[in-house]
Each structure stands twice: as structure tokens, then as C-alpha cells.
Design a protein around this motif. Sequence first.
Motif, short mmCIF file in Angstrom:
data_model
loop_
_atom_site.label_atom_id
_atom_site.label_comp_id
_atom_site.label_asym_id
_atom_site.label_seq_id
_atom_site.Cartn_x
_atom_site.Cartn_y
_atom_site.Cartn_z
N TYR A 67 -13.42 19.19 -25.30
CA TYR A 67 -12.97 18.96 -23.93
C TYR A 67 -11.73 19.78 -23.57
CZ TYR A 67 -16.40 15.30 -24.37
OH TYR A 67 -17.59 14.63 -24.59
N SER A 68 -11.48 20.89 -24.32
CA SER A 68 -10.32 21.75 -24.01
C SER A 68 -10.80 23.14 -23.64
CB SER A 68 -9.42 21.87 -25.24
OG SER A 68 -8.74 20.66 -25.44
N PRO A 69 -10.01 23.83 -22.81
CA PRO A 69 -10.41 25.20 -22.46
C PRO A 69 -10.20 26.15 -23.63
CG PRO A 69 -8.31 24.65 -21.46
CD PRO A 69 -8.78 23.42 -22.16
N GLY B 197 -6.62 19.56 -22.74
CA GLY B 197 -7.95 19.68 -22.12
C GLY B 197 -8.09 19.01 -20.77
N THR B 198 -9.33 18.59 -20.50
CA THR B 198 -9.68 18.06 -19.16
C THR B 198 -8.99 16.74 -18.84
OG1 THR B 198 -11.52 16.89 -20.19
CG2 THR B 198 -12.02 19.04 -19.22
N PRO C 268 -17.80 13.80 -15.96
CA PRO C 268 -17.82 15.25 -16.14
C PRO C 268 -18.50 15.64 -17.45
CG PRO C 268 -15.61 14.50 -15.60
CD PRO C 268 -16.44 13.29 -15.85
N LYS D 27 -21.85 18.14 -17.76
CA LYS D 27 -21.71 19.44 -18.43
C LYS D 27 -22.71 19.51 -19.58
CE LYS D 27 -16.92 20.49 -17.99
NZ LYS D 27 -15.68 20.34 -18.70
N THR E 51 -21.62 20.64 -23.02
CA THR E 51 -20.81 19.80 -23.88
C THR E 51 -21.69 18.79 -24.59
OG1 THR E 51 -19.17 20.01 -22.17
CG2 THR E 51 -18.69 18.44 -23.89
N SER F 111 -3.82 9.58 -21.45
CA SER F 111 -4.41 10.81 -20.93
C SER F 111 -4.02 11.04 -19.48
CB SER F 111 -5.93 10.72 -21.04
OG SER F 111 -6.50 11.93 -20.67
N PRO G 2 -5.52 13.33 -16.35
CA PRO G 2 -6.56 14.27 -15.96
C PRO G 2 -5.98 15.64 -15.60
CG PRO G 2 -6.92 12.16 -14.93
CD PRO G 2 -5.59 12.07 -15.59
N GLY G 3 -6.59 16.66 -16.10
CA GLY G 3 -6.14 18.03 -15.83
C GLY G 3 -5.06 18.51 -16.78
N GLN G 4 -4.46 17.59 -17.53
CA GLN G 4 -3.37 18.01 -18.42
C GLN G 4 -3.70 17.82 -19.90
OE1 GLN G 4 0.50 16.56 -17.44
NE2 GLN G 4 0.22 16.99 -15.27
#
Length: 339
Positions: A246-248, A272-273, A292, A296, A299, A324, A326-328
Motif C-alpha cells: 500500500y505504498s508508492p 503509503g495510502t 481502495p 485496485k 493489489t 493512520s 489517509p494520504g500520509q
Amino acid sequence: MKSRPAANFLRPATLRLAASYLAIIMVLSIGFSYVLYRTSARELERQIPPQSLFVSSPTDFGEGLEYHTFWQQRLEEGRSHLLGRLATLNLSVLVFGAAFSYYLARRTLRPIESAMEAQSRFVADASHELRTPLTALLASNEVALRKSQLTAKQAKDVLKSNNEEIIKLKDLTDGLLSLAAEDYNNLTLQPVSLQDVAGEAMNRVLAAAQAKKISIQDDVPAIKVFGDSSKLAQAVTILLDNAIKYSPDKSTVYLTAKTKDGHGSLSVRDEGTGIAAKDLPRIFDRFYRADPARTKSATNGYGIGLSIAHKIVEQHHGDITVASTPGQGSAFVIRLPLA
Ligand code: ADP
């Protein structure tokens, strides 16, 4: 539509158990009534003056006999009153006892009922997840078979895609076996180093991290906790695997550990996401995947990784928590008693 097969299954068992409870109550009540009746009847009999008293004096003979008959009648009346009261009492015990027995039986069987419901939900969810790769396999085979001619390359492509589905099936069945395994209860916990556990887990995810050019920064000291090292490594692998999934690309995953309040905590943090607040309470549930992740298709996953990790940590008398944004990114922490 909510089906409750377990509840239906347990209905006859509830009635049987209630009947057993009622039988016990009635045996006690009737036994107690019998003893009470016998004792009271004997007491009543004791109250009658002996017959010799009535016939001892010739002058009082007639009167004495009548007097005796009167006492005998009183005694019979007393006995039948007592019987009547005890019968009413037992009838009430039967009615209230039946209701109480049913309530008790429901209470006794409720935990079994929820365990069975969870079990059948698990089987239904597992079958549903197993069907997806099986359907894909079937479809790709059917398409290939329908072709009049299949080149070697086309055949290889079909086999390759089938293999991918078979690997998914294998992963899923392995996961299901881990979740179903009862032997977790019999883990022999001994001092293990979190450093070794982290090292083993990192080795297992190295290829996946390299494929996404993700670097894993490992700073885990040799903290000793009570555990089974291969099971703990499995739990940490699940967290690392998710962090990578779940990470770029080219991001960093941080693996750290510290001691606090008699516990060793190992943390896996990613960039990640992240996980939406609404999903956080449910991500440890079996087969739960945040939206998500579901959409995907690239994934891979079935939503059982975290429930396996949770189960392993629970068997170690530890806990697993998540924070967590989101987005960070997300941070999962496993806390275990120090050795
Ligand atoms: P999955 O096989 O879907 O990864 P898991 O049980 O391991 O199943 O995780 C459940 C869900 O929790 C995932 O589908 C995903 O939505 C979310 N999740 C778990 N770990 C992470 C993470 N590190 N970052 C973002 N989401 C995560």
C-alpha cells in the motif's frame, strides 16, 4: 438478507437442554414436596390423642369414639389440603420452571450459537473468495479450448495466467489454514530477540520491496520478548508486506522497536495510502478490505493477512494497534511481554 443457519440448527438443542433443566427442577420440586408431605402428615398424626384415651373411661365411651372420628376426619382433611397445596405449588413450578429453563438454555447456548454463526460466515466468505480465482481459471481455460488452434505462445500465456491464479489460490488456502489452525493455542513461548524476528521478516519481503524500489530502514535492537520466532516473523512479514503493497514506489518503510512498561513494541511505519478512519476498526476482521484496496486489482490480497497477524499476537498475550492518516501513511505496532 440475513440467514441464521446456526440458530436454526441450535433450536432443537435449546429445547432439549431446556427440557433437561426442567426435568432437574421438577425432580427436586417433587422430591422436596414428597418429603414435606410425609413429614407434615406425620406431624398431623402426632397431634391426635391416642385411642386409649377415648375408650379408657366407660362413661365417656360413646363421646370418646365420636371425638376420635372427628380427629380422624380432621387428619384426612389436613392431608388432602396439604396435597392440594403441594400439587398447586408443583404446577406453578412446572410453568415458571419451563420459562426459566428455556431462558437458561438460551443463555447457555448463546456463545455456542455465535461461535457457529462466525464459523458459517467464515466458510461462506472463504468460499466466496475461493470462487473468484477459480472462475478466472475456468474462463481462461474455456477461451483457450474454444480456439481451433493454439500457438505455443498463446498456450504459454494461458498457462502463465493460470499459474498466477493458482498462486493466489495457494496463498489464500495457506492463509485460511493459518486462521483455522488450533495449534496456535499450544505455542511454546520462549525468549526471542525482536532483532532476529525483524531480520527474518525482512528477508521474506526483500524481493517485493526491491520490485517497487522501496527501502526498508531497520532499526530494531536486540529486545527479548516471549514468543515463537517463526510465528512472530509471520506476523511481522504480514505488516511489512502490507506496508510495501500500500505504498508508492521509491518510498520508505521504517521498522523500529523499543521497550516500555514491561513490553517490547515493534513498529512498522509506511508512507503509503493510509487507512480511512471508518475502515480502521474493521481492518483486523477476516476478509475485510478497505474500498481502495478492493478496487485496485493490482493489489493482491483477500483481507485475511491482518486477522492472521492479530491472531498470532493474541496467542502471544500481546496486542496489535494501528494509527493512520489517509494520504500520509500508517504505523502498525505489535506489543509483546518482555522476556
Ligand atoms: P489484504 O490482503 O487486503 O492486504 P489485510 O488483512 O492484510 O488484507 O489488510 C486488510 C485491509 O487493511 C487491506 O485491504 C487494506 O485496505 C488495509 N491495510 C492494511 N495494511 C495497510 C497499510 N499498511 N496501508 C494502507 N492500508 C492497509
